[in-house]
Structures are given as C-alpha cells and as structure tokens.
Scaffold this motif. Structure first.
Motif, PDB file in Angstrom:
ATOM      1  N   LYS A   2      24.549  -0.196  33.585  1.00 42.41           N
ATOM      2  CA  LYS A   2      24.530  -1.628  33.828  1.00 42.41           C
ATOM      3  C   LYS A   2      23.198  -2.046  34.445  1.00 42.41           C
ATOM      4  O   LYS A   2      22.600  -1.311  35.225  1.00 42.41           O
ATOM      5  N   ASP A  85      25.441  -4.344  30.008  1.00 45.03           N
ATOM      6  CA  ASP A  85      25.809  -2.936  29.911  1.00 45.03           C
ATOM      7  C   ASP A  85      25.103  -2.402  28.673  1.00 45.03           C
ATOM      8  O   ASP A  85      25.508  -2.681  27.549  1.00 45.03           O
ATOM      9  N   GLU A 114      25.755   2.946  40.225  1.00 41.60           N
ATOM     10  CA  GLU A 114      27.074   3.306  39.726  1.00 41.60           C
ATOM     11  C   GLU A 114      28.083   3.222  40.879  1.00 41.60           C
ATOM     12  O   GLU A 114      27.709   3.179  42.041  1.00 41.60           O
ATOM     13  N   ALA A 115      29.348   3.211  40.533  1.00 40.96           N
ATOM     14  CA  ALA A 115      30.400   3.246  41.562  1.00 40.96           C
ATOM     15  C   ALA A 115      30.139   4.432  42.481  1.00 40.96           C
ATOM     16  O   ALA A 115      29.782   5.508  42.026  1.00 40.96           O
ATOM     17  N   GLY A 116      30.276   4.240  43.757  1.00 40.62           N
ATOM     18  CA  GLY A 116      30.003   5.303  44.715  1.00 40.62           C
ATOM     19  C   GLY A 116      28.585   5.233  45.277  1.00 40.62           C
ATOM     20  O   GLY A 116      28.191   6.057  46.092  1.00 40.62           O
ATOM     21  N   GLY A 117      27.787   4.253  44.787  1.00 39.46           N
ATOM     22  CA  GLY A 117      26.466   4.041  45.358  1.00 39.46           C
ATOM     23  C   GLY A 117      25.388   4.957  44.843  1.00 39.46           C
ATOM     24  O   GLY A 117      24.346   5.090  45.482  1.00 39.46           O
ATOM     25  N   THR A 118      25.567   5.573  43.700  1.00 41.01           N
ATOM     26  CA  THR A 118      24.537   6.453  43.165  1.00 41.01           C
ATOM     27  C   THR A 118      23.668   5.704  42.160  1.00 41.01           C
ATOM     28  O   THR A 118      24.136   4.811  41.467  1.00 41.01           O
TER      29      THR A 118
END
Length: 120
Positions: A2, A85, A114-118
C-alpha cells in the motif's frame, strides 16, 4: 503493497486557472480515479478542507495547546490523498505521474507500513 499519494493545493496556481482550465483539471482527476478503480489498485481517496479549518495540537507541560491551522511556510498545503494497493513502488510512482497536479505542485508517494508497524 500500500502507498499514500499526497496531493498538494496551491491557491495561487488554482486561482490562475480559467474556468475551462479548472473544469479540465477536475475532469482529468475523474479520469485518473476511473483508471485506478478499474485497475483494482484504488483503496480510498479523501479531500481535505481549507487549511484554515485545521488545528495543530501540541502537548506543552502536559497540557494540550491547540492552534488554528497548520503553520504554512509555503503556499502549498495538503489538499487530498489517495491510498493505493500496488505491486511495488515503481508502479505507485507510475500512477502518481499520471495525476493531473504532478505537472504543477507534484505528488508525493509514501509506502505505508504493514500491520504491526513494519516497513514494506
């Protein structure tokens, strides 16, 4: 992956357009949105109100201090944004280059975490 495309406004530039030029810009925006929707890369788009309606909040000595609008050092301000996306950064840049204001104020492309902050 994204990506955030940031679209900047500039009243001086927008105010210099004739009615026909401004209508052509709006039509080009609609065509851009149609293309990214059809490609399946569109996630969302939001327009922002005039910067005078915004507020900046800072905590000073544990207390929120609210000031009107963002402090603008330039004539450009964040006017809207798209979330896409796409397959990769190159594709996001390719799409950003098609946005009508890329010719004047430019379009920033930011990969989103990404989800989790990566990072992507």
């Amino acid at each position: 992956m994204k990506f955030l495309l940031t679209i900047y406004g500039n009243e001086e530039i927008w105010g210099s357009y004739s009615k026909e030029e401004f209508e052509a810009l709006i039509a080009a925006d609609a065509e851009f949105q149609r293309e990214i929707r059809e490609s399946g890369e569109f996630v969302s788009v939001e327009g922002l109100t005039d910067p005078a309606n915004a507020r900046t909040v800072k905590i000073r000595e544990g207390v929120p201090v609210v000031t009107d609008g963002p402090y603008l050092e330039s004539k450009e301000y964040l006017a809207s944004f798209f979330v896409l996306d796409c397959e990769n950064l190159d594709r996001a840049v390719e799409i950003a280059a098609k946005y009508p204001t890329a010719k004047t104020t430019g379009v920033e492309v930011w990969p989103l975490m990404e989800a989790g902050g990566t990072d992507v």
